[in-house]
Design a protein around this motif. Sequence first.
Motif, short mmCIF file in Angstrom:
data_model
loop_
_atom_site.label_atom_id
_atom_site.label_comp_id
_atom_site.label_asym_id
_atom_site.label_seq_id
_atom_site.Cartn_x
_atom_site.Cartn_y
_atom_site.Cartn_z
N LEU A 296 -17.51 3.65 7.61
CA LEU A 296 -16.11 4.03 7.83
C LEU A 296 -15.18 2.85 7.62
CD1 LEU A 296 -16.30 6.42 10.94
CD2 LEU A 296 -15.89 7.01 8.56
N VAL A 297 -15.59 1.67 8.06
CA VAL A 297 -14.75 0.47 7.87
C VAL A 297 -14.63 0.16 6.37
CG1 VAL A 297 -14.59 -2.01 8.28
CG2 VAL A 297 -15.22 -0.49 10.14
N ALA A 298 -15.73 0.33 5.62
CA ALA A 298 -15.68 0.08 4.18
C ALA A 298 -14.72 1.04 3.50
CB ALA A 298 -17.08 0.21 3.58
N PHE A 299 -14.81 2.34 3.83
CA PHE A 299 -13.91 3.32 3.23
C PHE A 299 -12.46 3.03 3.62
CE2 PHE A 299 -17.53 6.31 2.56
CZ PHE A 299 -17.25 6.63 1.25
N ALA A 300 -12.23 2.69 4.89
CA ALA A 300 -10.86 2.48 5.36
C ALA A 300 -10.24 1.24 4.72
CB ALA A 300 -10.85 2.34 6.88
N LEU A 301 -10.98 0.14 4.64
CA LEU A 301 -10.42 -1.09 4.07
C LEU A 301 -10.18 -0.94 2.57
CD1 LEU A 301 -12.41 -3.90 5.91
CD2 LEU A 301 -9.99 -3.40 6.10
N GLY A 302 -11.13 -0.33 1.87
CA GLY A 302 -10.92 -0.10 0.44
C GLY A 302 -9.72 0.78 0.19
N ALA A 303 -9.56 1.84 0.99
CA ALA A 303 -8.43 2.75 0.83
C ALA A 303 -7.11 2.06 1.18
CB ALA A 303 -8.63 3.97 1.71
N PHE A 304 -7.14 1.13 2.15
CA PHE A 304 -5.90 0.44 2.53
C PHE A 304 -5.31 -0.32 1.35
CE2 PHE A 304 -3.76 -3.42 3.96
CZ PHE A 304 -2.78 -2.89 4.80
N TRP A 305 -6.16 -1.06 0.60
CA TRP A 305 -5.65 -1.81 -0.54
C TRP A 305 -5.11 -0.87 -1.61
CZ3 TRP A 305 -4.80 -6.17 1.33
CH2 TRP A 305 -5.72 -6.85 2.11
N ALA A 306 -5.81 0.27 -1.81
CA ALA A 306 -5.33 1.24 -2.79
C ALA A 306 -3.98 1.81 -2.38
CB ALA A 306 -6.36 2.37 -2.95
N GLY A 307 -3.79 2.09 -1.09
CA GLY A 307 -2.51 2.63 -0.61
C GLY A 307 -1.37 1.65 -0.79
N VAL A 308 -1.62 0.37 -0.51
CA VAL A 308 -0.57 -0.63 -0.68
C VAL A 308 -0.18 -0.78 -2.15
CG1 VAL A 308 -0.05 -3.09 -0.42
CG2 VAL A 308 -1.20 -1.87 1.41
N VAL A 309 -1.18 -0.79 -3.04
CA VAL A 309 -0.89 -0.87 -4.47
C VAL A 309 -0.17 0.39 -4.94
CG1 VAL A 309 -1.90 -1.11 -6.77
CG2 VAL A 309 -2.82 -2.42 -4.88
N GLY A 310 -0.49 1.54 -4.34
CA GLY A 310 0.23 2.77 -4.67
C GLY A 310 1.71 2.67 -4.35
N VAL A 311 2.05 2.05 -3.22
CA VAL A 311 3.46 1.83 -2.87
C VAL A 311 4.12 0.93 -3.91
CG1 VAL A 311 5.02 0.83 -1.14
CG2 VAL A 311 3.04 2.16 -0.40
N ILE A 312 3.44 -0.12 -4.32
CA ILE A 312 3.99 -1.03 -5.34
C ILE A 312 4.15 -0.31 -6.67
CG2 ILE A 312 3.54 -3.16 -6.64
CD1 ILE A 312 2.06 -4.19 -4.15
N PHE A 313 3.20 0.56 -7.01
CA PHE A 313 3.29 1.33 -8.26
C PHE A 313 4.53 2.24 -8.25
CE2 PHE A 313 2.30 5.41 -10.36
CZ PHE A 313 2.21 4.97 -11.67
N ALA A 314 4.77 2.92 -7.13
CA ALA A 314 5.94 3.80 -7.05
C ALA A 314 7.23 2.99 -7.15
CB ALA A 314 5.91 4.58 -5.73
N ALA A 315 7.27 1.80 -6.54
CA ALA A 315 8.46 0.96 -6.62
C ALA A 315 8.66 0.40 -8.02
CB ALA A 315 8.36 -0.17 -5.60
N LYS A 316 7.57 0.16 -8.72
CA LYS A 316 7.66 -0.41 -10.07
C LYS A 316 8.16 0.61 -11.09
CE LYS A 316 4.59 -2.29 -13.67
NZ LYS A 316 4.54 -1.11 -14.54
#
Length: 401
Positions: A296-316
């Motif tokens: 669960l920690v592996a899934f959560a941490l991997g997903a966290f980085w993807a979510g942050v990059v998703g925010v940057i993608f929308a702003a870009k």
Amino acid sequence: MFTLKEIKKTVLISLWFVFLTFPLMVIKVDPIEKTVLWRWHNALYVAIGIFCIRCLIEFFRHRKQQKEKKKKNSSDDSQALIHRILVDPRKRNIMLGVLLSLVVIFPFVFDTYQTNIMITALMYVVLGLGLNIVVGMAGLLDLGFVAFYAVGAYSYALLNHHFGLGFWAVLPIGGGLAAFAGILLGFPVLRLRGDYLAIVTLGFGEIIRLILENWNEFSMGPSGISNIDRPYFFGINLSLEHSILYLYYIMILFLIVTIFIVNRLQNSRLGRAWIALREDEIACQAMGIDKRKTKLVAFALGAFWAGVVGVIFAAKTTFINPASFTFLESAIILSIVVLGGMGSIVGVIFGALILILLPEYLRALSEYRMLAFGAILVAMMVFRPQGLISKIRRTYTFKQE
């Protein structure tokens, strides 16, 4: 070395490649003139080229088999050189200083278009490092990683559209929501592994995409969400050129933080638990490691980085729609991890830069650029199946007094 059987096999492989590339290389349709141009000479070039490449591969393979000593080819030497540089603190600091200097002056040397491409490449570096936690360290094959990327992007788009929240306010929220989605995915798949896990994660990614595409009241459907705010600089609105420059340095800072955290995680107790889980799940559980919590920690941490990059993608891009989050994106991110080297931070960085920048700089080849890109990937996987820079297994030795 080249027997009749091998020559016959090489000819058949060449003809098979001609068949595969026939619609692209031979047929050229002109819809305006309503004519079809048959370019048979291209089929001949493909056949001769594949025949020569196959002969070269067999030649080098034969030489490799004939060597009696322990083999160390040039790519292994270069990999060993990179590892020696990374281990030596003085050489590592010099190399990092040079790289940081090049990165800082990059926007002032190249134009805005090149800077924009580099931002995209850096985003995929972070996505690759995030998936590297799940696939490279924990050994959990995730084919729906783009779903977490979409959660982060739509978090910023919807919160900005409905509530007027800015980029910096939504950045941790998008990462948190993506991590929560990773935990939701992790619970049902705790007992699965291998192909079954891949199928479930693939289905999860498609479910997220179809929800975003069909729930018009929530996500605006296929039309997407436009006019998303770009990042502010202390409340100051920036022009397009300055905004791209600002995003570039944000990505550089975020990449440095990501590399630091992922490196610390690799060398931590949790990182060793992930590697143990990847190597042998039953032995890992027998040693007292909580398998459920580790996954669960592996899934959560991997997903966290993807979510942050998703925010940057929308702003870009200032516009997103479900077409930006297809399975192809997950495949590209997974290719970055496999090509760079499973579990290797430096390898993932090189893999992302190659996979994202290479198609852009192959545009000179026009319609053949993706064919050349695919051939380069095949060659890399044939000659470096362990990845560009594979991770060296950490060993402990005890010296006698």
